[in-house]
Design an enzyme around this catalytic site. Structure first.
Site, short mmCIF file in Angstrom:
data_model
loop_
_atom_site.label_atom_id
_atom_site.label_comp_id
_atom_site.label_asym_id
_atom_site.label_seq_id
_atom_site.Cartn_x
_atom_site.Cartn_y
_atom_site.Cartn_z
N ASP A 83 18.81 -30.08 -53.14
CA ASP A 83 17.87 -31.03 -52.54
C ASP A 83 18.75 -32.56 -52.72
O ASP A 83 19.54 -32.64 -53.35
CB ASP A 83 16.73 -31.45 -53.31
CG ASP A 83 15.63 -31.75 -52.33
OD1 ASP A 83 14.50 -31.02 -51.92
OD2 ASP A 83 15.78 -32.93 -51.71
N TYR B 104 11.13 -31.15 -33.04
CA TYR B 104 10.80 -30.23 -33.92
C TYR B 104 10.71 -28.91 -33.48
O TYR B 104 11.26 -27.95 -34.00
CB TYR B 104 9.56 -30.67 -34.71
CG TYR B 104 9.37 -30.00 -35.90
CD1 TYR B 104 9.85 -29.78 -37.18
CD2 TYR B 104 8.47 -28.73 -36.00
CE1 TYR B 104 9.58 -29.19 -38.35
CE2 TYR B 104 7.91 -27.87 -36.93
CZ TYR B 104 8.67 -28.42 -38.37
OH TYR B 104 8.60 -27.61 -39.41
N LYS C 288 12.95 -25.54 -34.12
CA LYS C 288 12.53 -24.46 -34.97
C LYS C 288 12.81 -23.14 -34.01
O LYS C 288 12.85 -22.02 -34.50
CB LYS C 288 11.21 -24.43 -35.08
CG LYS C 288 10.65 -25.55 -36.32
CD LYS C 288 11.75 -25.08 -37.80
CE LYS C 288 11.43 -26.23 -38.79
NZ LYS C 288 12.22 -25.68 -40.06
#
Ligand SMILES: NC(=O)c1ccc[n+]([C@@H]2O[C@H](COP(=O)([O-])OP(=O)(O)OC[C@H]3O[C@@H](n4cnc5c(N)ncnc54)[C@H](O)[C@@H]3O)[C@@H](O)[C@H]2O)c1
Length: 363
Positions: A154, A268, A272
């Site tokens: 992360d 977005y 995707k």
């Protein structure tokens, strides 16, 4: 007689309750909405909305709702509700909201309980990105609890510290890094130590629901860089190790926005769709070499992902669609789908885009 309502009662129970339903409905209507906005969260406890709404529903408001229901049940007049209760009887209002919450079935579905499969990831090393929060955190946790060694990646070190504290005693190797930075990618692969059985590309960011002509360079570049470039670059570094071993399972994180144009903004949605392209090309190319590459396409999930409506057109077009989506999922539910695809149980699945959306894509 209906069970007593508390802050732990589900939204569905609140809406169906002859006293609590009208009080909750009136509160929602005061905010200019209808109870339809609560449909995606109807399985969740009222209390959870405090964290989920990021300050829009306060703890004081929840406490006040519970107190008002108690008072109403004891026959104490509710001054805040006096006006609306003369317009419609509580029992009638309750029946109406029950039909909305239960979809006419009358019975809410039983709650899901996660069941770990002991040893499913024994002896396996799996890289999980975005492991500090949401779906990545749930996936890292599930793999570790099923015996795997997790390389938990992360960009936020504090989130990884929390994860390792929570998974104390399990085999979790935290790596703070940016999946788009070459040096960090090398560190991630090095931490895995060469033998990499699985890669869960989960780190990602949302957009601000803007249509094409309103997308700024900044939003486009950030969303494409993390969702597409990051998934591509880390996979590029990992795949040679999997090819050398003649096995490996990669799961990419797509979205409803990979399947339709109405679930997010342009950036977005495009990112995707690109994730699906990365998945299918790689599945086709590497299938004969023993690698499986699949994607999961979640619907709405309760996580810390940040999104906003920065466009009036986006609000009008997408906002309306979101009201008809099924109940939001917990991150653990998506982790169940991701770990299935990562595991040997998915031995014959390659190039699939597995919807994990409560049926949203079937609508
Ligand atoms: N939450 C939803 O409703 C939903 C729906 C469909 C798909 N998804 C997808 O699921 C994935 C996980 O989302 P989430 O909702 O759990 O989000 P989240 O914000 O809760 O978690 C994402 C994590 O990724 C980390 N991250 C972000 N950029 C990074 C980078 N460059 N390098 C390394 N780590 C980075 C963040 O620090 C965070 O801990 C994303 O790809 C998202 O697009 C989410």
């Amino acid at each position: 007689m209906a069970a007593p309502l508390t802050a732990k009662s589900s939204i569905a129970d609140w809406l169906a309750h002859p006293v609590g339903g009208p009080i909750l409905a009136a509160m929602v209507e005061e905010g200019g909405m209808t109870t339809a906005v609560l449909k995606p969260v109807r399985r969740f406890a009222l209390q959870r909305l405090v964290a989920m709404s990021r300050g829009r529903l306060t703890q004081d408001t929840v406490d006040d709702l519970v107190a008002r229901v108690r008072a109403a049940e004891q026959g104490i007049p509710d001054t805040a509700q006096a006006a609306s209760s003369t317009e419609q009887q509580p029992a009638q209002r309750g029946t109406g909201t029950q039909a909305q919450g239960g979809g006419g079935r009358g019975v809410e579905p039983a709650a899901w309980v996660e069941r770990v499969t002991p040893g499913r990831f024994d002896g396996k090393t799996v890289i999980v990105t975005g492991a500090g929060a949401g779906i990545g955190q749930a996936t890292a946790s599930r793999i570790a609890r099923e015996g795997g060694r997790v390389i938990a990646v992360d960009i936020a070190p504090d989130r990884l510290t929390e994860l390792t504290i929570r998974l104390d005693g399990f085999d979790v190797v935290p790596v703070t890094g940016d999946i788009t930075a070459e040096g960090d990618i090398a560190a991630i692969v090095a931490a895995a130590g060469g033998a990499i059985d699985g890669l869960a590309n989960i780190a990602g960011v949302a957009d601000n629901m803007t249509p094409l002509h309103e997308v700024t360079d900044q939003v486009w570049e950030r969303v494409m860089r993390i969702n597409v470039d990051g998934t591509f670059k880390l996979s590029r570094a990992v795949i040679p190790h999997m090819l050398a071993a003649g096995r490996g399972s990669i799961v990419n994180t797509a979205s409803q926005a990979a399947l339709r144009g109405s679930a997010a903004g342009l950036a977005y949605t495009a990112s995707k769709h690109a994730v699906v392209g990365l998945t299918k090309s790689s599945a086709f190319m590497y299938g004969p070499s023993g690698l499986r590459v699949n994607a999961v396409a979640p619907g709405g999930v309760i996580t810390s992902i940040e999104s906003s409506f920065d466009s009036a057109l986006g609000q009008e077009r997408i906002g309306g669609q979101l009201e008809s989506m099924p109940s939001l999922a917990d991150a653990d539910m998506i982790a169940a789908s991701i770990t299935f695809l990562l595991s040997d149980d998915a031995v014959n699945i390659n190039g699939a885009v597995l919807t994990s959306d409560g049926g949203w894509s079937a609508q």
